[in-house]
Design an enzyme around this catalytic site. Structure first.
Site, PDB file in Angstrom:
ATOM      1  N   ARG A 200      -5.220  -5.608   0.556  1.00  0.00           N
ATOM      2  CA  ARG A 200      -4.474  -4.834   0.399  1.00  0.00           C
ATOM      3  C   ARG A 200      -3.805  -3.610   1.485  1.00  0.00           C
ATOM      4  NH1 ARG A 200      -0.204  -5.158  -3.678  1.00  0.00           N
ATOM      5  NH2 ARG A 200       0.656  -4.213  -2.616  1.00  0.00           N
ATOM      6  N   LYS A 201      -2.496  -3.414   1.316  1.00  0.00           N
ATOM      7  CA  LYS A 201      -2.252  -1.804   1.641  1.00  0.00           C
ATOM      8  C   LYS A 201      -3.963  -0.941   1.663  1.00  0.00           C
ATOM      9  CE  LYS A 201       1.028   0.775  -0.365  1.00  0.00           C
ATOM     10  NZ  LYS A 201       1.944   1.804  -0.467  1.00  0.00           N
ATOM     11  N   GLY A 457      12.757   3.759  -4.778  1.00  0.00           N
ATOM     12  CA  GLY A 457      13.418   2.981  -5.395  1.00  0.00           C
ATOM     13  C   GLY A 457      13.005   1.825  -6.313  1.00  0.00           C
ATOM     14  N   CYS A 462       6.925   4.383  -3.086  1.00  0.00           N
ATOM     15  CA  CYS A 462       6.397   5.267  -1.321  1.00  0.00           C
ATOM     16  C   CYS A 462       7.581   6.553  -1.443  1.00  0.00           C
ATOM     17  CB  CYS A 462       7.265   4.412  -0.117  1.00  0.00           C
ATOM     18  SG  CYS A 462       6.959   2.536   0.024  1.00  0.00           S
ATOM     19  N   GLY A 463       8.329   6.852  -2.164  1.00  0.00           N
ATOM     20  CA  GLY A 463       8.654   8.425  -2.410  1.00  0.00           C
ATOM     21  C   GLY A 463       7.696   9.486  -3.025  1.00  0.00           C
TER      22      GLY A 463
END
Length: 528
Positions: A200-201, A457, A462-463
């Site tokens: 994965r990332k 979101g 990611c935020g």
């Protein structure tokens, strides 16, 4: 077409393999077992080989790109966007957020010629270009290459941009300048096929800053400043933690590995940690494939033993933590360690900056500094090396009324992911909602005590919502039978020296009501 093929080959010059790196994986078992679609994509061919297909897509148009190949494009940093078919996104890699005026001008020119007239700054200290067609990908790569930028491996199952202190080498509040370690590690894996087949990332944070400006506890690898006595002498280096994450089931704190590493050896150690993940990380279920799940399965002690075996050297136990309790986002005017020089941190509201502003930032960086520009994890930017005598003139620049060095605390601490306009994972619109909240809170509360408000979101986080004073996680809810945008509200998360997973305070808050909810919540936080 022949010219395009020739240029595509020039872009792929950085793609390489590294046979000297040891591999312990058994690929035969992987190939025989049932695998998901993402793993099947990686089995077909190495992701970086999509470079060879770009000339055909340029010739034939984006509609001819097979659905699975649209995902493979992420290996070269090109993202198909479902919301804007035919208009792509490109993510640029900037280790520790280091950039300069020449790069900003190139980015502005690209956005002006091929995009919507703005770009987005990310929480990984990178820039995302938007709105270009596949026909212009090669032109964009050529222009980026001229200024030392690239997009390789900035998406999908790759090591993402290495984060670090944006004012490394400048701030007097650092144990040492650790930015070179991030660059060395980046040089090790970018274009290296040994690192393009991980489960994965993979996120990495490397910092020598003492003021907790880097979200290290949420990283797969976190190197943080520490001091260790070696042979009777105090040595500066890093303590090592592994297995942090934001998405895939929520925020997990990185586990201390009880290991100390010197800056000279740090990039190599990061490489070996990554390859253990490559060889042993789970690949069956995408939501259970981050390094955190391997750590949970093995335990920290077993992982450490595996690292010692692979690294071939004894690992020193952890050193003394060097970070203090202070936190900074580097917004404002600060004295550098270099005499008579300053860096000036400017807030870019919710991380979206126009082409005109990009050109102006480049001009100001040259006129008042030495052209260096740094990006922060708060989606903001920093002008460096401004002489004492020029500070007054700089603060009088019209641009600094738009990108302020002295914003309200609400504006200063507001972070937002891309949102539903450009990201198909997002469940709600975020950036405009964040701006609405800023305007409401500034009008109702004026200036407040320092705080951070982060929007994500979707659960990918990611935020960095789980690492904020107030974290907002987008979702859908029903109000009077009508589906509407909403958020869950999290309180008092942290990803620095004393990390904390934010507990959920409220659920299903309609976004239309959120400014008023925050208006009541912020004074409560100030009293705590």
């Amino acid at each position: 077409m022949n010219q395009s093929k020739k240029k595509a080959t020039s872009v792929s010059r950085g793609v390489r393999s590294a046979p000297s790196l040891k591999s312990t994986r058994d690929t035969s078992k992987k190939r025989k077992s049932k695998i998901n679609a993402a793993e099947a994509l990686k089995r077909e061919k190495n992701g970086l080989e999509v470079i060879n297909d770009i000339p055909n897509y340029i010739r034939d148009g984006w509609e001819t790109i097979p659905a699975n190949e649209r995902d493979r494009l992420k290996w070269v940093g090109v993202f198909f966007r479902k919301q804007t078919p035919g208009a792509f996104m490109m993510r640029l890699r900037m280790s520790s957020g280091f950039s300069n005026s020449e790069q900003f001008r190139a980015i502005a020119e690209i956005s002006e010629a091929h995009g919507p007239g703005f770009v987005d700054l990310t929480t990984r200290q990178q820039i995302q270009l938007r709105g270009f067609t596949i026909e212009n990908v090669q032109h964009i790569w050529n222009r980026l290459e001229e200024v030392g930028l690239g997009s390789l491996q900035t998406g999908f199952d790759n090591i993402r941009g290495v984060i670090g202190c944006p004012v490394a080498g400048l701030t007097p509040n650092e144990l040492f300048d650790a930015s070179h370690v991030g660059r060395e590690f980046t040089k090790l894996f970018v274009g290296n096929k040994e690192f393009t087949d991980i489960p994965r990332k993979f996120n990495v944070g490397i910092t020598g800053c003492l003021d907790n400006c880097t979200h290290t506890a949420s990283q797969d690898i976190a190197l943080t400043p520490a001091v260790k006595e070696i042979d009777g002498q105090e040595t500066n280096g890093f303590n090592v933690a592994v297995g942090g994450k934001m998405g895939s089931g929520g925020y997990t704190l990185a586990h201390p590995l009880d290991a100390f590493i010197t800056p000279k050896e740090a990039a190599s150690l990061c490489g070996e940690i990554t390859l253990i993940f490559r060889d042993h990380g789970a690949r069956k279920a995408r939501n259970k494939s981050r390094l955190a799940f391997l750590i949970a399965d093995w335990g920290v002690e077993k992982f450490r033993e595996a690292l010692v075996c692979r690294y071939g050297k004894t690992l020193l136990t952890a050193g003394k933590e060097a970070r203090g309790k202070n936190k900074t986002d580097h917004t404002g005017i600060f004295s550098q360690k270099q005499p008579d020089l300053n860096y000036v941190g400017l807030v870019v509201p919710v991380g979206r900056i126009t082409t005109t502003q990009l050109f102006e930032v480049a001009r100001i960086a040259d006129a008042y500094g030495n052209g260096d520009i740094r990006l922060t994890q708060g989606q903001n930017l920093i002008i460096t090396n401004v002489p004492d005598a020029r500070i007054g003139d700089l603060t009088a620049e019209p641009l600094l009324q738009e990108l302020r060095y002295d914003p309200s605390e609400v504006m200063r601490g507001m972070v937002s992911c891309t949102g539903i306009d450009y990201c198909h994972f997002s469940l709600i619109e975020t950036k405009e909602r964040a701006m609405e909240a800023i305007r409401h809170l500034e009008a109702k509360l004026g200036n407040t005590k320092p705080l951070t408000i982060h929007w994500s979101g979707c659960p990918n986080g990611c935020g960095n919502h789980a690492a904020a004073d107030i974290g907002l996680l987008g979702k859908k809810t029903k109000v009077d039978g009508v589906v509407t945008d909403a958020v869950d509200v999290f309180l008092k998360g942290d990803a620095s020296a004393n990390p904390k997973v934010a507990p959920k305070l409220l659920e299903n808050v309609p976004c239309d009501d959120l400014p008023q909810v925050l208006e009541g919540l912020i004074p409560y936080l100030s009293r705590r």
